[in-house]
Design a protein around this motif. Structure first.
Motif, mmCIF file in Angstrom:
data_model
loop_
_atom_site.group_PDB
_atom_site.id
_atom_site.type_symbol
_atom_site.label_atom_id
_atom_site.label_comp_id
_atom_site.label_asym_id
_atom_site.label_seq_id
_atom_site.Cartn_x
_atom_site.Cartn_y
_atom_site.Cartn_z
ATOM 1 N N ALA A 2 18.742 35.590 -26.543
ATOM 2 C CA ALA A 2 17.543 35.507 -27.369
ATOM 3 C C ALA A 2 16.292 35.313 -26.521
ATOM 4 O O ALA A 2 15.238 35.899 -26.778
ATOM 5 N N SER B 78 24.285 32.978 -26.447
ATOM 6 C CA SER B 78 23.378 33.463 -27.489
ATOM 7 C C SER B 78 21.942 33.068 -27.172
ATOM 8 O O SER B 78 21.006 33.851 -27.372
ATOM 9 N N GLU C 27 15.408 38.551 -24.717
ATOM 10 C CA GLU C 27 14.804 39.505 -25.659
ATOM 11 C C GLU C 27 13.351 39.136 -25.957
ATOM 12 O O GLU C 27 12.455 39.995 -25.980
ATOM 13 N N PRO D 129 12.429 32.096 -32.743
ATOM 14 C CA PRO D 129 12.041 33.172 -33.676
ATOM 15 C C PRO D 129 10.597 33.099 -34.167
ATOM 16 O O PRO D 129 10.107 34.074 -34.736
#
Lengths: 587, 587
Positions: free
Chosen positions: B486, B482, B489, B563
């Motif tokens: 991330a 994961s 991306e 994020p």
């Protein structure tokens, strides 16, 4: 160095424009005669006091600090005199209960005065701030005799107050405290123990210092249920109300702190000091929370005030300081306010303080409604909103205040690191607001663990419904349509997140892992809501410098700061599993 | 209070595991004999020095500060002795040029020693740090005679160095400086002017203090093109290399600062001080940037070091401090490390410092390749990467370092605000790293305005290609799949943003408005890349406490911190228009 300018224009725009103070007050018995003009002129006077009397003592107070010699605390030069002038001017009792000599003005005025006090001199502001917290606890929980003896002189400001909760091994977890209270057989108690971090624990202004002390009665159960609250005055009070002999309590030492040096933060020793129970035995935490909630809002306002002051100084400096060339390279040196990166820092500060002030005013209005509205349902709703917003105001305002202080210091470059300029003091002073009266992590847990669950989630849902209604009714002219859309979208995401949290609120680990991020998300959406309200009003007003700035800041906030909610949401969605997985010794 | 523990395990994992130091060094003539074992044992000794000699002086140095009396600077008790031991131990010359008596070890060792120095005692570390910067400038630009006279004693540490650039009206904009240099007819110059903020401007360790001073020659053009660099020693040096008479320069005063109190930050007066030109006339900024780039990396490492130290103390405190109940309510009081919010702060700190350390090591390896690799193309590529990463390391590491210091202080609650615990000193000391050697805003402009455009964008594209390749070749076991996804991306979004910025880089307002957000985005993706590399190595290793933590931190970083790039991207996409729209007097 430019002096502090009380934000009276913005206050007047909020009271008269955005929140229609006149109509709001007309609905509250006892406040009918309060209107925008009256409020503004009172606050203008208050602002003048802050700018002319208190701000000039801010840096000297920091340099000088407080001293303790032979058991006597000395505050910095000028503080005692300024405090006297504060009391003489009637500022201490602004929102105090008229039954005890207060002026009985609404909380909305108090909160704006508190902001200006905090902008001008955070250390000074703690004296009246803590006194008011103690007044609240006494007013709600003490016997009539104690009220009659203590409230008039505390509300006038002649006597000050302090909250004595923390012990070296009992901070967030008050259940661990060990201070004892033994009945003396005459209705009073002998208090024995040592408390730390006691702001305003003593002063040299004259008058009494009224401590509210958490302690255990003999045979009290362990934990929080064994805690009671006691009123313990520095001087025992004679029958006629005058000061008698010293109580058996003393300042053990002054804490050496990062900032608020003009505040005598005390280690207090109670050596059989005489005290009186406030509220019921074993219900000390309950009584304490009355005072704590008032303080939490006050501390949030401290964050707001320091952000405003720091941002003002940074803007003034940025207009003066010449460095570098204009963006097109044609002119130079230019004031650094022409550089985009500097502007961005200043706009960030302003967009956070102006929205914070709006939320502060709205919250204070809810407090006034909760106290005075004739309709019990309206009171109950408003009271729920205050409870919901209290941790948000405390934590978000102080986090933002600190961030703005740091950014404003950055605008000064190297000079920001030098004491003479005063910017580093803002950073050091602001830092405590994130810590005391419950760390911001504790506030976030209060929001997520307790406040969201009020009325099974209906309080927060009612709040969201109100925000939705305001957003829908805003006209959304082209000048802030994008902002309105962005705020609405963020609100919808916050609602979903809230429902998800409510459904898992049984899991304290998930709550703990998401709490601080959730609180900031909540604050950003609340700020966005008020930016739309302010922009809506600005768009409908005769254009002025202020309305132009409001519209621009609304767009800036929505485009530049509100997107933080994307990051916060992703972090919250990541859950608690990994956070809880690592063994303690691997950290 | 727990003492500082040098992160030798993590260093050894990075050097031996992630970066395969042995193979890297084998390819670099002159470094062939450096391997992980040797490096680790040297750093173990260096770490011991930092923990045992320097850290115990950190808080006393802060309390005591420096003094100036009768023109003489006194550093805090123990500093002169510790500096002597530092020089005697050979630590000053670790990576110094062997031609002048240095040990000639790679930069990768130097940067890790610098981290530990900064963790233990930021103020102390500035003495050797600034000396090394001055050495670089002299080595690259001065005459052979100056090199022979000054370098051996500066590399051994017997003499220290200082950079004298800033004047009260010339900080970021050095073009405004007014210090003058007049030829004395014998090849030397008489320097006249006043400089401020001069770190290590003087000391009481014995030996010389070699100032590199920016000044203007007579008839020099205005602006940066009129600036030259001069070597100005505190003591003139006799033919035999021994110290002669005092030069006409003096410490006017010591700056009163927020932190780094053990550092004598000087206002320097040059009253016809004798100096020698370093580099060509009018090319002073060029020579200065040689030293400045070295310093910028060093300052970034200071941020890393202080973050590591603060986070360590917070973790130790969180294991000891008992407050509150376990998440299920069953046990209490429990160590606060059991609370999710505290864990989150600690994990945030660790995930940033461990990735920062990895990026520091990678960057230092690029510096070693740029100096020693036999293939000129490899040298050129590595040199481009160093130039690209320099502002990122300086600004992001110091921003993160400050944020970690603040968070670590928060873990201590009220105790964090009290000086005795030392946490507030980390915050005050860390704060300067975001400001000096070019504010972090200036770093961001350097990245966006200059570094991205290198080779028409090919340097940054080459960097992204390398990151892509590393991400693809990582196995991506279930434990960090994961995270890998991330990071990939986020990298793709960063690449798009970079291309967009490159195509609008002609617009300095857009660059200015997006620079700080872009730099943080860039840093977060770089950290993500190295977390995947570390996790990949950890997954392929025999499981240990360290590999377990690495895998968890990789996931934590990707889920909780990466994020932030969403918010940063949205802010950047908002553009400059609104930022530039407001009149200066409306701020």
């Amino acid at each position: 160095m430019a002096g502090y300018i009380p934000p009276i224009d913005d206050i007047s725009f909020l009271l008269g424009g955005v929140f229609d103070l006149d109509a709001q007050m007309a609905a509250l018995p006892g406040f009918e005669e309060v209107n925008t003009d009256l409020a503004t002129s009172i606050l203008e006077e208050g602002g003048k006091f802050c700018a002319e009397i208190l701000e000039p003592l801010n840096r000297s107070g920091d340099e000088e600090g407080c001293t303790l010699e032979d058991g006597l605390v000395t505050t910095p030069k000028g503080f005692a005199q300024a405090y006297g002038a504060f009391v003489d001017g009637g500022w201490a009792g602004l929102s105090g209960n008229p039954d005890y000599g207060g002026q009985g003005l609404p909380r909305v005025l108090q909160i704006l005065l508190d902001e200006m006090l905090s902008s001008a001199n955070l250390s000074f502001g703690l004296f009246p701030g803590l006194t008011r917290g103690a007044v609240e606890a006494i007013a709600h929980h003490a016997t009539d005799e104690l009220k009659q003896t203590y409230l008039p002189k505390m509300i006038s400001g002649e006597w000050t107050g302090a909250m004595a909760l923390t012990e070296s091994s009992a901070g967030t977890d008050l259940g661990l405290l060990t201070t004892r209270a033994e009945p003396r057989g005459d209705g009073s108690y002998a208090i024995r123990g040592t408390k730390i971090f006691i702001s305003s624990g003593d002063q040299d202004f004259g008058g009494n210092v009224v401590h509210l002390v958490l302690a255990r009665l003999p045979d009290a159960p362990k934990g929080v249920k064994g805690i009671s609250l006691f009123l313990v005055p520095k001087f025992l009070v004679k029958q006629d109300g005058s000061l008698g002999e010293r109580n058996r309590m003393s300042v053990g030492s002054l804490e050496h702190k990062m900032g608020i040096h003009a505040q005598p933060t005390c280690v207090m020793n109670y050596d059989g000091a005489i005290g009186w129970l406030v509220g019921e035995p074993g219900r000390g935490l309950n009584a304490m929370f009355t005072m704590m909630n008032a303080e939490r809002l006050f501390v949030g306002i401290q964050g707001l005030g320091i952000g405003e002051a720091a941002n003002q100084k940074a803007a003034a400096y940025a207009r003066d300081r010449l460095q570098g060339r204009s963006p097109d390279g044609a002119r130079g040196p230019v004031p650094i306010i022409e550089h985009a990166d500097v502007r961005k820092m200043l706009l960030t500060g302003r967009s956070l303080t102006e929205a914070g002030r709006a939320l502060a005013v709205w919250t204070a209005l809810q407090m006034d409604i909760a106290t005075r509205h004739p309709d019990p349902e309206a009171r109950r709703t408003a009271d729920g909103f205050v409870a919901l917003l209290t941790p948000v105001v405390k934590a978000a305002f102080t986090d933002f205040g600190f961030e703005i202080a740091v950014m404003s210091q950055q605008v000064f470059g190297g000079h920001g690191y030098i004491r003479e300029w005063g910017m580093e003091q803002f950073v050091r002073d602001a830092r405590i607001t994130q810590i005391y009266e419950g760390t911001n992590g504790v506030q976030a847990m209060d929001l997520v663990g307790r406040k969201l669950a009020m009325d099974n989630g209906d309080v927060v849902r009612r709040f969201f419904a109100l925000v939705h209604a305001d957003l829908s009714s805003a006209n959304g002219s082209a000048e802030f349509e994008s902002a309105k859309g962005a705020v609405t979208e963020a609100l919808v995401r916050l609602e979903q997140l809230t429902e998800d949290l409510l459904s898992t609120s049984a899991d304290p680990m998930e709550a703990g892992a998401s709490a601080t991020d959730y609180l900031r998300f909540f604050a950003l959406v609340s700020f966005g809501w008020l930016w739309v309200r302010m922009a809506d009003k600005a768009a409908a007003s005769v254009p002025t410098a202020l309305t132009k700035r409001k519209l621009l800041l609304a767009r800036f906030f929505a485009a530049r700061l509100l997107p933080q909610t994307l990051a916060l949401e992703a972090a919250i969605r990541a859950g608690a599993t990994d956070i809880m997985a690592l063994d303690a010794d691997l950290f």
